[in-house]
Design a protein around this motif. Structure first.
Motif, PDB file in Angstrom:
ATOM      1  N   VAL A 137       0.914  -1.132  -0.043  1.00 48.38           N
ATOM      2  CA  VAL A 137       0.016  -0.096  -0.085  1.00 48.38           C
ATOM      3  C   VAL A 137       0.794   1.184   0.182  1.00 48.38           C
ATOM      4  O   VAL A 137       1.692   1.546   0.988  1.00 48.38           O
ATOM      5  CB  VAL A 137      -0.715   0.008   1.124  1.00 48.38           C
TER       6      VAL A 137
ATOM      7  N   GLY B 181      -2.533   6.517  -3.279  1.00 50.90           N
ATOM      8  CA  GLY B 181      -3.721   5.970  -3.670  1.00 50.90           C
ATOM      9  C   GLY B 181      -5.005   6.769  -3.099  1.00 50.90           C
ATOM     10  O   GLY B 181      -6.258   5.991  -3.318  1.00 50.90           O
ATOM     11  N   ALA B 182      -4.824   7.814  -2.514  1.00 54.22           N
ATOM     12  CA  ALA B 182      -5.850   8.562  -1.680  1.00 54.22           C
ATOM     13  C   ALA B 182      -6.587   9.086  -3.020  1.00 54.22           C
ATOM     14  O   ALA B 182      -6.325   9.530  -4.131  1.00 54.22           O
ATOM     15  CB  ALA B 182      -5.598   9.404  -0.776  1.00 54.22           C
ATOM     16  N   MET B 183      -8.212   8.980  -2.871  1.00 56.43           N
ATOM     17  CA  MET B 183      -9.029   9.468  -3.873  1.00 56.43           C
ATOM     18  C   MET B 183     -10.154  10.611  -3.123  1.00 56.43           C
ATOM     19  O   MET B 183     -10.491  10.213  -2.034  1.00 56.43           O
ATOM     20  CB  MET B 183      -9.677   8.430  -4.425  1.00 56.43           C
TER      21      MET B 183
ATOM     22  N   ASP C  42     -12.496   9.608  -0.039  1.00 52.92           N
ATOM     23  CA  ASP C  42     -12.038   8.563   1.068  1.00 52.92           C
ATOM     24  C   ASP C  42     -12.307   9.289   2.303  1.00 52.92           C
ATOM     25  O   ASP C  42     -12.204  10.559   2.596  1.00 52.92           O
ATOM     26  CB  ASP C  42     -10.457   8.402   0.653  1.00 52.92           C
TER      27      ASP C  42
ATOM     28  N   ASP D 135      -9.898  -4.912   0.510  1.00 50.66           N
ATOM     29  CA  ASP D 135     -10.055  -3.797  -0.931  1.00 50.66           C
ATOM     30  C   ASP D 135     -10.390  -2.588  -0.254  1.00 50.66           C
ATOM     31  O   ASP D 135     -11.216  -1.804  -0.959  1.00 50.66           O
ATOM     32  CB  ASP D 135     -10.827  -4.698  -1.857  1.00 50.66           C
ATOM     33  N   TYR D 136     -10.102  -2.297   1.113  1.00 53.57           N
ATOM     34  CA  TYR D 136     -10.975  -1.184   1.614  1.00 53.57           C
ATOM     35  C   TYR D 136     -10.199   0.321   1.627  1.00 53.57           C
ATOM     36  O   TYR D 136     -10.861   1.460   1.817  1.00 53.57           O
ATOM     37  CB  TYR D 136     -11.609  -1.515   2.937  1.00 53.57           C
TER      38      TYR D 136
ATOM     39  N   GLY E 148      -7.079   3.199   0.341  1.00 53.22           N
ATOM     40  CA  GLY E 148      -6.551   3.787  -0.901  1.00 53.22           C
ATOM     41  C   GLY E 148      -5.023   3.951  -0.556  1.00 53.22           C
ATOM     42  O   GLY E 148      -4.005   3.572  -1.388  1.00 53.22           O
ATOM     43  N   ALA E 149      -4.697   4.771   0.550  1.00 52.04           N
ATOM     44  CA  ALA E 149      -3.429   5.240   0.693  1.00 52.04           C
ATOM     45  C   ALA E 149      -2.933   4.962   2.321  1.00 52.04           C
ATOM     46  O   ALA E 149      -3.697   4.918   3.011  1.00 52.04           O
ATOM     47  CB  ALA E 149      -3.112   6.604   0.447  1.00 52.04           C
TER      48      ALA E 149
ATOM     49  N   SER F  64      -0.909  11.956  -3.667  1.00 55.01           N
ATOM     50  CA  SER F  64      -2.139  11.608  -4.349  1.00 55.01           C
ATOM     51  C   SER F  64      -2.742  12.706  -5.294  1.00 55.01           C
ATOM     52  O   SER F  64      -3.737  12.609  -5.949  1.00 55.01           O
ATOM     53  CB  SER F  64      -3.211  11.094  -3.431  1.00 55.01           C
TER      54      SER F  64
ATOM     55  N   THR G 227      -6.397   5.926   4.176  1.00 46.88           N
ATOM     56  CA  THR G 227      -7.714   6.501   3.778  1.00 46.88           C
ATOM     57  C   THR G 227      -8.387   5.289   3.366  1.00 46.88           C
ATOM     58  O   THR G 227      -8.176   4.383   2.862  1.00 46.88           O
ATOM     59  CB  THR G 227      -7.487   7.465   2.621  1.00 46.88           C
TER      60      THR G 227
ATOM     61  N   ARG H  16     -12.234   3.699   1.455  1.00 45.41           N
ATOM     62  CA  ARG H  16     -12.971   4.250   0.442  1.00 45.41           C
ATOM     63  C   ARG H  16     -14.299   4.302   1.091  1.00 45.41           C
ATOM     64  O   ARG H  16     -14.890   3.557   2.090  1.00 45.41           O
ATOM     65  CB  ARG H  16     -13.059   2.848  -0.580  1.00 45.41           C
TER      66      ARG H  16
END
Length: 328
Positions: free
Chosen positions: A144, A148-150, A153, A209-210, A212-213, A232, A276, A278
């Motif tokens: 990780v 990967g944060a979006m 989040d 799968d939960y 992002g970063a 990100s 973070t 999802r």
């Protein structure tokens, strides 16, 4: 020069070219491919007497534990497990055998607890004690990263913030009262002397799968969350009324008239996971944390923009990007 400027100069001239390097400078660990398909993680940290620790109050055993913990925390932040370590020690002419025995006992405790193999290192005499640990670990799946944060989040931390910074405050400013304060503020002192990395939580989150970063909090949430936001290309908004702290932390801040929010967000040395989640996965993550005897506290939101903003109780926004501990 500032630490980030020095790192930037190094990156300009020393770049990884080998095709096996998946991630070089810029995350909690470097990542390179392994023969078995599982990526290897590598990190290194140096602790220097007078800058990272003070021997007048830091016992040798706890220092040995902490020297390993700060590296293990980096591996945990990538969702990995520690495997191999090397240790380099600069000792002084005043280093006593009894002190060294206790220090090694602390190292050994962490090695046994996390099944780490010591495979080498170096010792040298010098003017000031310093400890450098290099740690290799392996990710079970894909590591990780910070990038990967979006937007959308939810920002989480793995425990109450500011405890280590509060413990350091007591040692630095009220050392002569420690004997009378140690019971009341035992958890704060312990967090400073010997933090415990969140390996099980990091592994569980990485296998889900939960998220992002993710990264660990070493220089304070304000700085470490800024790394995620920058990597990100997003903005992070922290809600001031959601910042988790221990009751002892609140009592200490009131007793000594400290600004609790500033200490909690900028003090550093927490070695908790920052990640973070999802949107819509909050309950699953909180259950996952409890399943490994950890906690997950929601403290904010990822939005479009840049930097880290603190949202106060009236809705006012303050930029707190990179307002944590700075290596000088």
């Amino acid at each position: 020069m500032r630490e980030l400027d020095i790192i930037g100069k190094i990156q300009q001239h020393l770049t990884a070219y080998n095709e096996k390097v998946i991630c070089g400078i810029g995350d909690d660990c470097a990542v390179f491919s392994g023969d078995n398909g599982r990526p290897w993680l590598i990190t290194t940290d140096t602790l220097v007497e007078g800058h990272h620790f003070d021997l007048s109050w830091h016992p040798a055993y706890e220092l040995g534990c902490k020297a390993m913990a700060v590296n293990i925390s980096d591996i945990a932040a990538m969702g990995g497990l520690p495997v191999h370590a090397t240790i380099s020690l600069t000792f002084t002419k005043d280093t006593e055998e009894a002190w060294l025995d206790e220090f090694i006992r602390g190292l050994a405790y962490m090695h046994h607890r996390y099944n780490i193999n010591l495979i080498g290192g170096d010792t040298v005499a010098g003017e000031r004690l310093s400890i450098t640990v290099t740690l290799l670990g392996q990710a079970h799946k894909e590591p990780v990263y910070r990038h990967g944060a979006m937007p959308g989040d939810i920002i989480y931390v793995g425990g109450p913030l500011g405890s280590a910074a509060a413990g350091l405050f007591l040692f630095q400013n009220h050392r002569d009262e420690i004997e009378t304060l140690k019971d009341e503020y035992a958890s704060l002192l312990r967090h400073h002397l010997a933090p415990m990395p969140q390996v099980e939580l990091g592994r569980a989150l990485a296998d889900s799968d939960y998220i992002g970063a993710m990264q660990d909090i070493s220089d304070g949430l304000a700085t470490d969350l800024a790394h995620i936001a920058k990597k990100s290309a997003v903005q992070a908004v922290v809600f001031e009324d959601k910042i988790p702290v221990l009751p002892e932390f609140t009592r200490l801040c009131k007793r000594y008239q400290l600004t609790a929010t500033e200490l909690a967000l900028g003090g550093g040395d927490d070695y908790l996971l920052l990640f973070t989640v999802r949107a819509g996965r909050e309950k699953e993550v909180e259950r996952l944390a409890r399943s490994v005897q950890a906690m997950a506290y929601p403290i904010g939101l990822i939005t479009e923009g840049s930097g880290v903003m603190l949202k106060g109780p009236t809705g006012n926004l303050t930029d707190i990007s990179f307002r944590g501990f700075e290596h000088e």
